[in-house]
Scaffold this motif. Sequence first.
Motif, PDB file in Angstrom:
ATOM      1  N   HIS A  16      67.041  54.612  37.783  1.00 28.31           N
ATOM      2  CA  HIS A  16      67.783  53.723  38.687  1.00 28.31           C
ATOM      3  C   HIS A  16      68.892  54.476  39.432  1.00 28.31           C
ATOM      4  O   HIS A  16      69.932  53.926  39.746  1.00 28.31           O
ATOM      5  CB  HIS A  16      68.411  52.547  37.916  1.00 28.31           C
ATOM      6  CG  HIS A  16      67.426  51.782  37.089  1.00 28.31           C
ATOM      7  ND1 HIS A  16      66.471  50.954  37.628  1.00 28.31           N
ATOM      8  CD2 HIS A  16      67.242  51.757  35.753  1.00 28.31           C
ATOM      9  CE1 HIS A  16      65.743  50.422  36.666  1.00 28.31           C
ATOM     10  NE2 HIS A  16      66.189  50.892  35.511  1.00 28.31           N
ATOM     11  N   SER A  17      68.620  55.752  39.707  1.00 31.43           N
ATOM     12  CA  SER A  17      69.650  56.565  40.357  1.00 31.43           C
ATOM     13  C   SER A  17      69.018  57.808  40.971  1.00 31.43           C
ATOM     14  O   SER A  17      68.269  58.529  40.299  1.00 31.43           O
ATOM     15  CB  SER A  17      70.717  56.984  39.342  1.00 31.43           C
ATOM     16  OG  SER A  17      71.565  57.976  39.871  1.00 31.43           O
ATOM     17  N   SER A  54      73.459  52.127  47.073  1.00 34.58           N
ATOM     18  CA  SER A  54      72.540  51.676  46.030  1.00 34.58           C
ATOM     19  C   SER A  54      71.164  51.368  46.625  1.00 34.58           C
ATOM     20  O   SER A  54      70.976  51.401  47.854  1.00 34.58           O
ATOM     21  CB  SER A  54      73.094  50.437  45.332  1.00 34.58           C
ATOM     22  OG  SER A  54      73.214  49.365  46.253  1.00 34.58           O
TER      23      SER A  54
END
Length: 355
Positions: A16-17, A54
């Motif tokens: 998630h990054s 994000s």
Amino acid sequence: MELKHLQNFVTIADKHSFTTAAEQCFISQSALSQQMKNLEQAIEIKIFARHGRSFTLTPAGTLLYHRIKPLLLQIDDLFAHVQRVHHNQNFNLRLGLLSSMDKTEALNEALKRIIFYSAGCEVSFAYGTPDELYENFSNGIINAFISDSTRLGESETLGKFALFSPKLQCELPRALDVPYKGKNKRKLDVATIKERQLEIYIITEVSQFNEERRQLTQLLGFTCPIHAVSTLSEGRRAIAQSTGAALIFDRSLMRGDNTTHTKLNRFTLTKNGQPLRRPLSLFVRKNIEQKIALEELCAALRDIGTKQLKLDSKLLSALTAKEADSTMSAKFKSTPTPPPTDSVSSSYTHQKLIY
């Protein structure tokens, strides 16, 4: 599109990054971002929904993630398997088999091929009684063998791997009326043999008879007259001429005979409602694990013992095709060429060996 791009995409989704994924992939974050743009351009869809610093996966990206991740794991396993096969191709596995197992050339050749293309090692065979196999193993004549699981346990030097447990089969004259369960797959309880005081015939070599009789008596749980015959047909002839005899055998790496006798009925032997089985294991030296992939070897033996012999016909055709390039032929001349597919009889390519 490159395979590495898909692998990096899965890492991004897992972490998630982009930042963490870039560190794990050992590339810069900008390079990773460019890879993902190239991936989106290649498949012509957006897989990331970017929100400033994000992101989330789009529905298409979510689908791609869930479908591609297991495929990448399979590819990793395949590459690891191919590497093991390559490194093990010069290792010769000297495998001991029980004398009661099938010695036909068709089964041996099929077993050789499956072991080579699954574990990567060549194989030769030696047959004997359980005691003879263990003695040859101790003397270094063989480096692995298949035997009854109950005879030996694992030790500091001996590895034990469960393979399969063939059901014991019992054949009786049709004239002998016995109670049984089931219709298509008939089941006969050992209590019936005891009550009828039947004599038993088993298929074994003379040198192995006492041990086979002891093991069968232990499995049955009672003593009765037991006689030895050398072949399945000999045993069938013996009981067909009697109304008080039974032929008991297992189908461990079977003798190849899947026929039935017109004067006999076949049953699966049961005890207290459960099939009576003879568990078999592979015994190997523990340090052999450094040379061959035992997991693949055991899987190949289980496939031979319990399922059908399966080799992809296209794979075999590719492997048996002649190399046009003489330099390539010289490079791979140490790799054994498998026999043509049709050299294996249909009974071993299309029928089960264990029932």
